[in-house]
Structures are given as C-alpha cells and as structure tokens.
Write a protein that holds these residues in place. Structure first.
Motif, PDB file in Angstrom:
ATOM      1  N   ALA A   2       0.800  -1.136   0.060  1.00  0.00           N
ATOM      2  CA  ALA A   2       0.071   0.090   0.203  1.00  0.00           C
ATOM      3  C   ALA A   2       0.681   1.286   0.029  1.00  0.00           C
ATOM      4  CB  ALA A   2      -0.834  -0.084   1.314  1.00  0.00           C
ATOM      5  N   LYS A   3       0.291   2.443  -0.547  1.00  0.00           N
ATOM      6  CA  LYS A   3       1.002   3.569  -0.653  1.00  0.00           C
ATOM      7  C   LYS A   3       0.402   4.486   0.364  1.00  0.00           C
ATOM      8  CE  LYS A   3       4.149   2.525  -4.006  1.00  0.00           C
ATOM      9  NZ  LYS A   3       5.421   2.724  -3.745  1.00  0.00           N
ATOM     10  N   GLY A   4       1.096   5.394   0.985  1.00  0.00           N
ATOM     11  CA  GLY A   4       0.735   6.192   1.983  1.00  0.00           C
ATOM     12  C   GLY A   4       1.398   7.634   1.628  1.00  0.00           C
ATOM     13  N   GLN A   5       0.651   8.565   2.392  1.00  0.00           N
ATOM     14  CA  GLN A   5       1.149   9.997   2.570  1.00  0.00           C
ATOM     15  C   GLN A   5       0.584  10.568   3.730  1.00  0.00           C
ATOM     16  OE1 GLN A   5       0.236  12.122  -0.978  1.00  0.00           O
ATOM     17  NE2 GLN A   5       1.097  14.134  -0.103  1.00  0.00           N
ATOM     18  N   ILE A   6       1.325  11.392   4.307  1.00  0.00           N
ATOM     19  CA  ILE A   6       1.066  12.280   5.569  1.00  0.00           C
ATOM     20  C   ILE A   6       0.919  13.436   5.230  1.00  0.00           C
ATOM     21  CG2 ILE A   6       1.880  10.416   7.053  1.00  0.00           C
ATOM     22  CD1 ILE A   6       4.014  12.241   7.947  1.00  0.00           C
ATOM     23  N   GLU A   7       0.254  14.552   6.220  1.00  0.00           N
ATOM     24  CA  GLU A   7       0.067  15.796   6.370  1.00  0.00           C
ATOM     25  C   GLU A   7       0.516  16.047   7.788  1.00  0.00           C
ATOM     26  OE1 GLU A   7      -3.752  18.558   6.137  1.00  0.00           O
ATOM     27  OE2 GLU A   7      -3.143  17.798   4.287  1.00  0.00           O
ATOM     28  N   ILE A   8       1.213  16.956   7.892  1.00  0.00           N
ATOM     29  CA  ILE A   8       1.854  17.502   9.200  1.00  0.00           C
ATOM     30  C   ILE A   8       1.094  18.720   9.420  1.00  0.00           C
ATOM     31  CG2 ILE A   8       3.641  18.012  10.826  1.00  0.00           C
ATOM     32  CD1 ILE A   8       5.268  15.781   9.121  1.00  0.00           C
ATOM     33  N   ARG A   9       0.481  19.164  10.276  1.00  0.00           N
ATOM     34  CA  ARG A   9       0.016  20.460  10.550  1.00  0.00           C
ATOM     35  C   ARG A   9       1.282  21.277  11.358  1.00  0.00           C
ATOM     36  NH1 ARG A   9      -3.851  17.250  11.091  1.00  0.00           N
ATOM     37  NH2 ARG A   9      -3.980  16.885  13.433  1.00  0.00           N
ATOM     38  N   MET A  10       2.061  22.009  10.547  1.00  0.00           N
ATOM     39  CA  MET A  10       3.227  22.498  10.922  1.00  0.00           C
ATOM     40  C   MET A  10       3.359  23.396  11.979  1.00  0.00           C
ATOM     41  SD  MET A  10       5.507  22.301   7.556  1.00  0.00           S
ATOM     42  CE  MET A  10       6.876  22.965   7.971  1.00  0.00           C
ATOM     43  N   GLU A  11       1.867  24.216  11.878  1.00  0.00           N
ATOM     44  CA  GLU A  11       1.895  25.445  12.873  1.00  0.00           C
ATOM     45  C   GLU A  11       1.513  24.779  14.237  1.00  0.00           C
ATOM     46  OE1 GLU A  11      -1.972  24.044  11.393  1.00  0.00           O
ATOM     47  OE2 GLU A  11      -0.106  24.503  10.493  1.00  0.00           O
ATOM     48  N   LYS A  12       1.289  23.547  14.425  1.00  0.00           N
ATOM     49  CA  LYS A  12       0.869  22.925  15.767  1.00  0.00           C
ATOM     50  C   LYS A  12       2.177  21.966  16.362  1.00  0.00           C
ATOM     51  CE  LYS A  12      -2.560  20.935  17.109  1.00  0.00           C
ATOM     52  NZ  LYS A  12      -3.680  20.152  17.341  1.00  0.00           N
ATOM     53  N   CYS A  13       3.123  21.640  15.265  1.00  0.00           N
ATOM     54  CA  CYS A  13       4.053  20.866  15.623  1.00  0.00           C
ATOM     55  C   CYS A  13       5.315  21.435  16.682  1.00  0.00           C
ATOM     56  CB  CYS A  13       4.636  20.302  14.312  1.00  0.00           C
ATOM     57  SG  CYS A  13       6.223  19.229  14.568  1.00  0.00           S
ATOM     58  N   LYS A  14       5.516  20.789  17.517  1.00  0.00           N
ATOM     59  CA  LYS A  14       6.698  21.089  18.453  1.00  0.00           C
ATOM     60  C   LYS A  14       8.030  20.785  18.291  1.00  0.00           C
ATOM     61  CE  LYS A  14       5.196  18.365  22.393  1.00  0.00           C
ATOM     62  NZ  LYS A  14       4.537  18.332  23.427  1.00  0.00           N
ATOM     63  N   GLY A  15       8.153  20.016  17.235  1.00  0.00           N
ATOM     64  CA  GLY A  15       9.367  19.355  16.672  1.00  0.00           C
ATOM     65  C   GLY A  15       9.951  18.284  17.800  1.00  0.00           C
ATOM     66  N   CYS A  16       9.090  17.518  18.601  1.00  0.00           N
ATOM     67  CA  CYS A  16       9.715  16.688  19.636  1.00  0.00           C
ATOM     68  C   CYS A  16      10.453  15.591  18.914  1.00  0.00           C
ATOM     69  CB  CYS A  16       8.645  16.062  20.322  1.00  0.00           C
ATOM     70  SG  CYS A  16       7.281  15.026  19.292  1.00  0.00           S
ATOM     71  N   GLY A  17      10.268  15.139  17.689  1.00  0.00           N
ATOM     72  CA  GLY A  17      11.043  14.222  16.855  1.00  0.00           C
ATOM     73  C   GLY A  17      10.473  12.743  16.951  1.00  0.00           C
ATOM     74  N   LEU A  18       9.395  12.425  17.984  1.00  0.00           N
ATOM     75  CA  LEU A  18       8.892  11.046  17.916  1.00  0.00           C
ATOM     76  C   LEU A  18       8.742  10.249  16.764  1.00  0.00           C
ATOM     77  CD1 LEU A  18       6.945  11.711  21.208  1.00  0.00           C
ATOM     78  CD2 LEU A  18       9.029  10.446  21.159  1.00  0.00           C
ATOM     79  N   CYS A  19       7.945  11.079  15.651  1.00  0.00           N
ATOM     80  CA  CYS A  19       7.394  10.586  14.565  1.00  0.00           C
ATOM     81  C   CYS A  19       8.696  10.275  13.583  1.00  0.00           C
ATOM     82  CB  CYS A  19       6.600  11.877  13.877  1.00  0.00           C
ATOM     83  SG  CYS A  19       7.326  13.403  13.348  1.00  0.00           S
ATOM     84  N   VAL A  20       9.828  11.143  13.704  1.00  0.00           N
ATOM     85  CA  VAL A  20      11.021  10.917  12.842  1.00  0.00           C
ATOM     86  C   VAL A  20      11.795   9.451  13.691  1.00  0.00           C
ATOM     87  CG1 VAL A  20      13.300  11.716  12.751  1.00  0.00           C
ATOM     88  CG2 VAL A  20      11.475  13.229  12.816  1.00  0.00           C
ATOM     89  N   ALA A  21      11.706   9.329  14.647  1.00  0.00           N
ATOM     90  CA  ALA A  21      12.173   8.293  15.393  1.00  0.00           C
ATOM     91  C   ALA A  21      11.486   6.827  15.035  1.00  0.00           C
ATOM     92  CB  ALA A  21      12.400   8.288  17.002  1.00  0.00           C
ATOM     93  N   VAL A  22      10.306   7.073  14.919  1.00  0.00           N
ATOM     94  CA  VAL A  22       9.221   5.907  14.682  1.00  0.00           C
ATOM     95  C   VAL A  22       8.918   5.488  13.240  1.00  0.00           C
ATOM     96  CG1 VAL A  22       7.051   6.836  14.562  1.00  0.00           C
ATOM     97  CG2 VAL A  22       7.131   4.725  15.617  1.00  0.00           C
ATOM     98  N   CYS A  23       9.330   6.262  12.229  1.00  0.00           N
ATOM     99  CA  CYS A  23       9.000   6.042  10.857  1.00  0.00           C
ATOM    100  C   CYS A  23      10.219   5.044  10.218  1.00  0.00           C
ATOM    101  CB  CYS A  23       9.164   7.457   9.980  1.00  0.00           C
ATOM    102  SG  CYS A  23       8.742   7.121   8.164  1.00  0.00           S
ATOM    103  N   LYS A  24       9.690   3.984   9.929  1.00  0.00           N
ATOM    104  CA  LYS A  24      10.406   2.935   9.480  1.00  0.00           C
ATOM    105  C   LYS A  24      11.050   3.045   8.183  1.00  0.00           C
ATOM    106  CE  LYS A  24       6.825   0.068  10.095  1.00  0.00           C
ATOM    107  NZ  LYS A  24       5.898  -1.094   9.729  1.00  0.00           N
ATOM    108  N   LYS A  25      10.585   4.134   7.139  1.00  0.00           N
ATOM    109  CA  LYS A  25      11.104   4.439   6.072  1.00  0.00           C
ATOM    110  C   LYS A  25      12.018   5.632   6.100  1.00  0.00           C
ATOM    111  CE  LYS A  25       9.027   1.081   3.834  1.00  0.00           C
ATOM    112  NZ  LYS A  25       9.460   0.053   3.409  1.00  0.00           N
ATOM    113  N   GLY A  26      12.081   6.253   7.163  1.00  0.00           N
ATOM    114  CA  GLY A  26      12.793   7.510   7.212  1.00  0.00           C
ATOM    115  C   GLY A  26      12.504   8.956   6.619  1.00  0.00           C
TER     116      GLY A  26
END
Length: 80
Positions: A2-26
């Motif tokens: 399956a193909k996916g895509q995400i949208e990040i609401r940048m105005e709410k993001c505090k840059g904690c990096g948890l999503c970066v750490a958990v993304c299997k594809k980088g």
C-alpha cells in the motif's frame, strides 16, 4: 504494498522528533530551516521515492495530533 502519504500541521508541531524516530522508511525529518508560530522547528514529510506505506505509526506517537495519514485504497478483487 500500500502507498501512503501524511500531512503534518506544521503550525501545531513542536518538533519533538517522535515521528522521526518511529518512521520505518525515514520519511520524516525535523525542518531546521523553518520555524513555526510557536517557535519550534517542525517535522516535515519527505518521501521522494514514494516509500510511505501509511502505517500510521507517526500519527499514533504524535503527542499533539499533528499528523494525518492518507492511504491508497486497494482495488476490490473482481468476482468471477
């Protein structure tokens, strides 16, 4: 796969990096070149080769619910 895509609401993001750490594809990085209204460097989705599977791990781990995941629907098998 399956193909996916995400949208990040940048105005709410505090840059904690948890999503970066958990993304299997980088496919998620902290965008040091951008600062949002809250004063944080937000996460940014980068998937130049279309490897995102839409697994939703990034959205599940985001403490501020900044990520929406879109996943390509698979075609229904034709009945014979």
């Amino acid at each position: 796969m399956a193909k996916g895509q995400i949208e990040i609401r940048m105005e709410k993001c505090k840059g904690c990096g948890l999503c970066v750490a958990v993304c299997k594809k980088g496919n998620i990085v902290i965008d040091e070149s951008a600062i949002n209204a809250l004063g944080y460097a937000p996460a940014r989705f980068t998937d130049p080769s279309g490897e995102c599977t839409g697994c939703k791990m990034c959205a599940e781990v985001c403490p501020d619910c900044c990520i929406t995941v879109y996943r390509e629907q698979k075609a229904a098998a034709a009945k014979e």
